[in-house]
Design a protein around this motif. Structure first.
Motif, PDB file in Angstrom:
ATOM      1  N   GLU A  38       1.054  -1.595  -0.166  1.00 17.27           N
ATOM      2  CA  GLU A  38       0.083  -0.055   0.316  1.00 17.27           C
ATOM      3  C   GLU A  38       0.774   1.580  -0.146  1.00 17.27           C
ATOM      4  OE1 GLU A  38      -4.073  -1.164   1.769  1.00 17.27           O
ATOM      5  OE2 GLU A  38      -2.846  -0.475   3.357  1.00 17.27           O
ATOM      6  N   LYS A  39       1.438   0.940   1.257  1.00 14.83           N
ATOM      7  CA  LYS A  39       2.909   2.148   1.152  1.00 14.83           C
ATOM      8  C   LYS A  39       3.564   2.429  -0.185  1.00 14.83           C
ATOM      9  CE  LYS A  39       6.756   3.861   3.350  1.00 14.83           C
ATOM     10  NZ  LYS A  39       7.776   4.029   4.510  1.00 14.83           N
ATOM     11  N   ASP A  40       4.195   1.302  -0.989  1.00 13.17           N
ATOM     12  CA  ASP A  40       4.084   1.897  -2.418  1.00 13.17           C
ATOM     13  C   ASP A  40       3.700   2.104  -3.357  1.00 13.17           C
ATOM     14  OD1 ASP A  40       7.079   1.079  -1.112  1.00 13.17           O
ATOM     15  OD2 ASP A  40       7.011  -1.303  -1.638  1.00 13.17           O
ATOM     16  N   SER A  41       2.415   1.481  -3.518  1.00 11.99           N
ATOM     17  CA  SER A  41       1.219   2.314  -4.891  1.00 11.99           C
ATOM     18  C   SER A  41       0.579   3.588  -4.268  1.00 11.99           C
ATOM     19  CB  SER A  41       0.411   0.524  -4.592  1.00 11.99           C
ATOM     20  OG  SER A  41      -0.213   0.562  -3.302  1.00 11.99           O
ATOM     21  N   ALA A  42       0.955   3.780  -3.193  1.00  7.97           N
ATOM     22  CA  ALA A  42      -0.352   5.305  -2.645  1.00  7.97           C
ATOM     23  C   ALA A  42       0.483   6.144  -3.665  1.00  7.97           C
ATOM     24  CB  ALA A  42       0.655   5.981  -1.390  1.00  7.97           C
TER      25      ALA A  42
ATOM     26  N   LEU B  51      -4.640   7.355   3.750  1.00  6.37           N
ATOM     27  CA  LEU B  51      -4.433   6.148   4.112  1.00  6.37           C
ATOM     28  C   LEU B  51      -3.680   5.606   5.363  1.00  6.37           C
ATOM     29  CD1 LEU B  51      -3.796   3.343   2.436  1.00  6.37           C
ATOM     30  CD2 LEU B  51      -0.940   4.564   2.364  1.00  6.37           C
ATOM     31  N   ASN B  52      -3.742   7.049   6.071  1.00  5.31           N
ATOM     32  CA  ASN B  52      -2.968   6.717   7.605  1.00  5.31           C
ATOM     33  C   ASN B  52      -4.321   6.624   8.671  1.00  5.31           C
ATOM     34  OD1 ASN B  52       0.276   7.860   7.555  1.00  5.31           O
ATOM     35  ND2 ASN B  52      -0.856   9.621   7.387  1.00  5.31           N
ATOM     36  N   ASP B  53      -5.623   6.922   7.780  1.00  8.15           N
ATOM     37  CA  ASP B  53      -7.163   6.303   9.027  1.00  8.15           C
ATOM     38  C   ASP B  53      -7.711   5.302   8.184  1.00  8.15           C
ATOM     39  OD1 ASP B  53      -6.024   8.333  10.515  1.00  8.15           O
ATOM     40  OD2 ASP B  53      -7.554   9.795   9.294  1.00  8.15           O
ATOM     41  N   ALA B  54      -7.542   5.027   6.809  1.00  3.81           N
ATOM     42  CA  ALA B  54      -8.288   4.440   6.606  1.00  3.81           C
ATOM     43  C   ALA B  54      -7.849   2.258   6.927  1.00  3.81           C
ATOM     44  CB  ALA B  54      -8.300   4.181   5.106  1.00  3.81           C
TER      45      ALA B  54
ATOM     46  N   TRP C   9      -7.109  -1.363   3.220  1.00  2.52           N
ATOM     47  CA  TRP C   9      -8.003  -0.752   1.929  1.00  2.52           C
ATOM     48  C   TRP C   9      -7.747   0.349   0.099  1.00  2.52           C
ATOM     49  CZ3 TRP C   9      -7.107   4.894   0.881  1.00  2.52           C
ATOM     50  CH2 TRP C   9      -8.457   5.186   0.344  1.00  2.52           C
ATOM     51  N   LEU C  10      -6.006   0.460   0.611  1.00  5.07           N
ATOM     52  CA  LEU C  10      -5.649   0.972  -0.669  1.00  5.07           C
ATOM     53  C   LEU C  10      -5.489  -0.796  -1.540  1.00  5.07           C
ATOM     54  CD1 LEU C  10      -4.897   3.643  -2.071  1.00  5.07           C
ATOM     55  CD2 LEU C  10      -2.685   2.593  -0.896  1.00  5.07           C
TER      56      LEU C  10
END
Length: 273
Positions: A86-90, A120-123, A127-128
């Motif tokens: 998720e971090k890499d695809s954001a 993304l911090n709260d999801a 989710w992503l």
């Protein structure tokens, strides 16, 4: 909302020959049944059966990939990997939002997401990942991307469904107001995992169908050439010294080798005898 196992051990719950597997119940890490399913106020039949099936099917998908019954530690490692994906695809998802190619909503009552990094911090974790699956799936069907070049979304989303069941059980035991949120997250991950499997199957079927149509077309072209070549031989063959001479002079016209054309003419002659 993060992954974690505090309410039950997925191995004890779903591993073959374990009590949870045989009785279709959730088990705590110590092997006793959870209050959510099998407590004093429950008869152990029917309650949360839909959720159990989701957990069982999702766990089975994960176990199939591992080729053994995965434990809590295995799921923890999957959770870390999902967070990395998720971090890499954001940045890619953010680019699509800014280009107007993607519109995201956290829920139906919220405005469109403008900054995926903030959300993304709260999801919920995963989710992503689910969004990335939906963004990339059409390219698999169209053939622009190969499934093997992407993340194994079926595997990762199935694991996410299993991991959130623990949070659901805790929320139910505490009488929390957000019980439906956890249930929705589990359902979404499970449904999305199945959706991606259907996508892969559809892409595979489409490729096979195209291959079959191409093979039929090639076969028809060859048959047409064969009929035409035999007809020409019947018309002018007697003017040539031999079948070999005819094949040498005409094989390029029919887009075959001399040997193939010779075999066609030989077949024709045998059919007349």
């Amino acid at each position: 909302m993060s992954f974690g196992f505090m309410a039950f051990d997925p191995y004890l719950t779903f591993a073959k020959e374990e009590k949870g597997f045989k009785e279709k119940i959730f088990l705590k890490a110590d092997g006793t049944a959870t209050e959510t399913y099998y407590g004093k106020s429950r008869d152990g039949r029917g309650y949360l059966s839909a959720l159990w099936r989701i957990g069982r099917d999702s766990y089975a998908t994960v176990a199939e990939r591992f080729e053994y019954e995965p434990t809590v530690q295995d799921f923890k490692e999957i959770a870390e990997y999902i967070k990395k994906v998720e971090k890499d695809s954001a940045p890619f998802v953010q680019y699509m939002i800014e280009e107007g190619r993607l519109t995201l909503y956290q829920d139906r009552d919220s405005p469109p997401v403008n900054n995926v990094f903030e959300v993304l911090n709260d999801a919920p974790d995963g989710w992503l990942l689910e969004i990335l699956m939906r963004v990339q799936s059409p390219s698999v069907v169209s053939g622009h991307l190969k499934a093997e070049d992407l993340e194994d979304f079926e595997f990762l989303l199935s694991a996410a469904a299993v991991m959130y069941i623990s949070s659901y059980i805790i929320a139910e035991q505490l009488g929390a107001d957000d019980l439906d949120v956890f249930y929705d997250v589990i359902q979404t991950n499970f449904a999305s995992a199945k959706l991606y499997r259907n996508t892969i199957d559809t892409a595979s079927d489409a490729k096979s169908s195209t291959g079959r149509r191409s093979a039929v077309a090639r076969h028809k072209k060859t048959n047409d050439s064969k009929v035409a070549a035999q007809a020409e031989w019947a018309s002018v063959g007697e003017k040539l010294s031999s079948r070999a001479a005819f094949s040498r002079l005409n094989h390029k016209k029919y887009d075959v080798t001399e040997r193939t054309l010779y075999s066609w003419i030989t077949e024709y002659e045998r059919s007349r005898s």
